[in-house]
Design an enzyme around this catalytic site. Structure first.
Site, PDB file in Angstrom:
ATOM      1  N   LYS A 126     -49.562 -53.477  34.485  1.00 28.90           N
ATOM      2  CA  LYS A 126     -50.571 -54.461  34.063  1.00 28.90           C
ATOM      3  C   LYS A 126     -50.108 -55.186  32.799  1.00 28.90           C
ATOM      4  O   LYS A 126     -50.121 -56.414  32.730  1.00 28.90           O
ATOM      5  CB  LYS A 126     -51.906 -53.759  33.796  1.00 28.90           C
ATOM      6  CG  LYS A 126     -52.458 -52.943  34.962  1.00 28.90           C
ATOM      7  CD  LYS A 126     -52.849 -53.801  36.133  1.00 28.90           C
ATOM      8  CE  LYS A 126     -53.622 -52.999  37.177  1.00 28.90           C
ATOM      9  NZ  LYS A 126     -52.834 -51.944  37.840  1.00 28.90           N
ATOM     10  N   LYS A 161     -60.237 -53.945  34.555  1.00 32.73           N
ATOM     11  CA  LYS A 161     -59.533 -52.996  35.417  1.00 32.73           C
ATOM     12  C   LYS A 161     -58.774 -51.966  34.589  1.00 32.73           C
ATOM     13  O   LYS A 161     -58.421 -52.211  33.431  1.00 32.73           O
ATOM     14  CB  LYS A 161     -58.565 -53.736  36.351  1.00 32.73           C
ATOM     15  CG  LYS A 161     -57.580 -54.679  35.672  1.00 32.73           C
ATOM     16  CD  LYS A 161     -56.840 -55.502  36.724  1.00 32.73           C
ATOM     17  CE  LYS A 161     -55.965 -56.560  36.099  1.00 32.73           C
ATOM     18  NZ  LYS A 161     -55.265 -57.391  37.111  1.00 32.73           N
ATOM     19  N   ARG A 211     -48.767 -61.578  47.057  1.00 30.12           N
ATOM     20  CA  ARG A 211     -47.738 -60.582  46.717  1.00 30.12           C
ATOM     21  C   ARG A 211     -46.374 -61.176  47.083  1.00 30.12           C
ATOM     22  O   ARG A 211     -46.086 -61.444  48.258  1.00 30.12           O
ATOM     23  CB  ARG A 211     -47.987 -59.286  47.465  1.00 30.12           C
ATOM     24  CG  ARG A 211     -46.819 -58.285  47.489  1.00 30.12           C
ATOM     25  CD  ARG A 211     -46.341 -57.838  46.118  1.00 30.12           C
ATOM     26  NE  ARG A 211     -47.381 -57.292  45.289  1.00 30.12           N
ATOM     27  CZ  ARG A 211     -47.797 -56.030  45.335  1.00 30.12           C
ATOM     28  NH1 ARG A 211     -47.252 -55.182  46.200  1.00 30.12           N
ATOM     29  NH2 ARG A 211     -48.735 -55.611  44.520  1.00 30.12           N
ATOM     30  N   ARG A 226     -53.377 -61.968  50.162  1.00 32.32           N
ATOM     31  CA  ARG A 226     -54.477 -61.037  50.454  1.00 32.32           C
ATOM     32  C   ARG A 226     -55.798 -61.713  50.085  1.00 32.32           C
ATOM     33  O   ARG A 226     -56.075 -61.964  48.914  1.00 32.32           O
ATOM     34  CB  ARG A 226     -54.265 -59.738  49.679  1.00 32.32           C
ATOM     35  CG  ARG A 226     -52.961 -59.051  50.077  1.00 32.32           C
ATOM     36  CD  ARG A 226     -52.442 -58.105  49.031  1.00 32.32           C
ATOM     37  NE  ARG A 226     -52.081 -58.783  47.804  1.00 32.32           N
ATOM     38  CZ  ARG A 226     -51.567 -58.178  46.739  1.00 32.32           C
ATOM     39  NH1 ARG A 226     -51.341 -56.885  46.766  1.00 32.32           N
ATOM     40  NH2 ARG A 226     -51.266 -58.873  45.663  1.00 32.32           N
ATOM     41  N   ARG A 234     -62.057 -58.719  45.313  1.00 30.37           N
ATOM     42  CA  ARG A 234     -60.723 -58.126  45.397  1.00 30.37           C
ATOM     43  C   ARG A 234     -60.078 -58.463  46.735  1.00 30.37           C
ATOM     44  O   ARG A 234     -60.705 -58.330  47.780  1.00 30.37           O
ATOM     45  CB  ARG A 234     -60.811 -56.602  45.232  1.00 30.37           C
ATOM     46  CG  ARG A 234     -61.406 -56.146  43.925  1.00 30.37           C
ATOM     47  CD  ARG A 234     -61.705 -54.662  43.935  1.00 30.37           C
ATOM     48  NE  ARG A 234     -62.720 -54.321  44.925  1.00 30.37           N
ATOM     49  CZ  ARG A 234     -63.088 -53.085  45.240  1.00 30.37           C
ATOM     50  NH1 ARG A 234     -62.511 -52.061  44.638  1.00 30.37           N
ATOM     51  NH2 ARG A 234     -64.021 -52.865  46.139  1.00 30.37           N
ATOM     52  N   ASP A 274     -47.697 -60.371  41.568  1.00 32.09           N
ATOM     53  CA  ASP A 274     -48.955 -60.874  42.113  1.00 32.09           C
ATOM     54  C   ASP A 274     -49.331 -62.173  41.415  1.00 32.09           C
ATOM     55  O   ASP A 274     -49.306 -62.254  40.178  1.00 32.09           O
ATOM     56  CB  ASP A 274     -50.069 -59.851  41.940  1.00 32.09           C
ATOM     57  CG  ASP A 274     -49.830 -58.585  42.761  1.00 32.09           C
ATOM     58  OD1 ASP A 274     -49.020 -58.648  43.702  1.00 32.09           O
ATOM     59  OD2 ASP A 274     -50.454 -57.550  42.458  1.00 32.09           O
ATOM     60  N   GLU A 282     -50.008 -59.522  37.874  1.00 27.86           N
ATOM     61  CA  GLU A 282     -49.410 -58.194  37.735  1.00 27.86           C
ATOM     62  C   GLU A 282     -47.942 -58.231  38.131  1.00 27.86           C
ATOM     63  O   GLU A 282     -47.513 -59.093  38.918  1.00 27.86           O
ATOM     64  CB  GLU A 282     -50.131 -57.156  38.614  1.00 27.86           C
ATOM     65  CG  GLU A 282     -51.507 -56.786  38.142  1.00 27.86           C
ATOM     66  CD  GLU A 282     -52.123 -55.649  38.941  1.00 27.86           C
ATOM     67  OE1 GLU A 282     -51.371 -54.898  39.615  1.00 27.86           O
ATOM     68  OE2 GLU A 282     -53.360 -55.500  38.897  1.00 27.86           O
ATOM     69  N   ASN A 284     -45.571 -55.387  39.767  1.00 32.11           N
ATOM     70  CA  ASN A 284     -45.593 -54.045  40.350  1.00 32.11           C
ATOM     71  C   ASN A 284     -44.179 -53.502  40.478  1.00 32.11           C
ATOM     72  O   ASN A 284     -43.359 -54.028  41.245  1.00 32.11           O
ATOM     73  CB  ASN A 284     -46.264 -54.099  41.721  1.00 32.11           C
ATOM     74  CG  ASN A 284     -47.709 -54.556  41.617  1.00 32.11           C
ATOM     75  OD1 ASN A 284     -48.608 -53.753  41.437  1.00 32.11           O
ATOM     76  ND2 ASN A 284     -47.920 -55.868  41.705  1.00 32.11           N
TER      77      ASN A 284
END
Length: 324
Positions: A126, A161, A211, A226, A234, A274, A282, A284
């Protein structure tokens, strides 16, 4: 050269093989005749200043109901492996951190660890995005009510979050006149004892949370978008989001190109970033997903790109052909 590839990941019994990126990578390695070994994070250890693990050789047959066979457990020194994939899902806790120290000892002896243990420790998924302030939304990291309230009063619509979560878990949206405002903040910060990330809500999420996969600095030109279901903020597939494969646009490419060289320099070779709208949200690096979905609907084999990258890197190293 046939490689010995270890993977640190969660229990195979919990895996959805149709969507699991780690299994897809292992399956490609097996196709290319490499030997693959399963390692549970709890079975890493140090003895006499050397790193070891209890391992099990894996045999995959993903077309069958019983899709994997694990061989007998044995303890080995990690230098008997050419490469170790660190693919343990969050939470990112102290056990995870300790495991990176163990893997780092093997790395110093010549084992290729993906992703680089030191930088798995140093770059929270994050907070890492905050290194790229030109392309992120307004963000606050704190555990203090007063600072969250001040941030909320400015933006009127925020997302909060945890710093060590995944899959959309415990991500809350707080809007103006939300009666649950106080209880959400109390629970997320555990009464001002736990840090959280707070961001301005991005309405572009309705069009999808993208993503994008980056392998050794190479940007895959298709992404998994997504899209949240109705009434949801979300987009994560784990919480019911709809997955849609799209070609990355100019903005996605611009953001990816801005980040990719830094990732490669840090030894972060398998990464999923993301993007919502024109903002990075983000980075990842622990066990990014999305590979299976993108491969299914495009002609690009991301897993083949990954294994070929590994083969190329190992070829540059010198190893004794030690049997396990």
């Amino acid at each position: 050269m046939k490689l010995k590839i270890g993977i640190v990941m969660d229990s195979l019994k919990k895996i959805n093989i149709k969507k699991d990126s780690s299994i897809a990578i292992l399956n490609e390695a097996q196709k290319r005749k490499h030997k693959i070994y399963y390692i549970n994070i709890d079975n890493l250890f140090i003895k006499n200043n050397k790193s070891y693990a209890e391992i099990q050789k894996i045999k995959l047959n993903i077309k069958k109901k019983k899709w994997f066979i694990l061989k007998k457990k044995k303890d080995i020194i990690l230098t008997k492996l050419h490469v170790i994939l660190m693919r343990k899902d969050p939470p990112f806790n102290m056990n995870y951190i300790y495991s990176t120290y163990i893997l780092e000892i093997a790395e110093k002896k010549g084992v290729l660890i993906i992703n680089k243990p030191k930088n798995l420790r140093n770059y929270n998924e994050k907070i890492f995005s905050l290194h790229f302030k030109k392309i992120i939304t307004d963000t606050l990291v704190t555990k203090k009510y007063s600072k969250i309230k001040k941030f909320f009063n400015i933006h009127k619509d925020i997302i909060i979050k945890p710093l060590n979560g995944m899959g959309g878990r415990s991500i809350f949206r707080i809007k103006k006149n939300d009666n649950n405002y106080s209880v959400i903040i109390e629970n997320m910060t555990k009464y001002e004892t736990v840090y959280c990330m707070i961001q301005r809500y991005l309405p572009e999420i309705k069009m999808g949370d993208k993503r994008i996969i980056i392998i050794n600095g190479k940007i895959i030109p298709w992404c998994l978008s997504r899209i949240p279901k109705k009434g949801e903020h979300r987009g994560n597939l784990a919480v019911g989001g709809e997955g849609k494969i799209e070609k990355i646009n100019k903005n996605d490419l611009k953001i990816s190109k801005y980040i990719a060289p830094k990732l490669k320099k840090l030894g972060l070779l398998i990464v999923g970033i993301d993007i919502i709208g024109n903002k990075l949200t983000e980075i990842n690096i622990t066990s990014p997903t999305g590979i299976c979905e993108i491969q299914k609907y495009t002609k690009i084999s991301i897993t083949k790109i990954i294994i070929k990258m590994i083969e190329k890197k190992i070829k540059k190293k010198k190893y004794d052909n030690i049997s396990i």
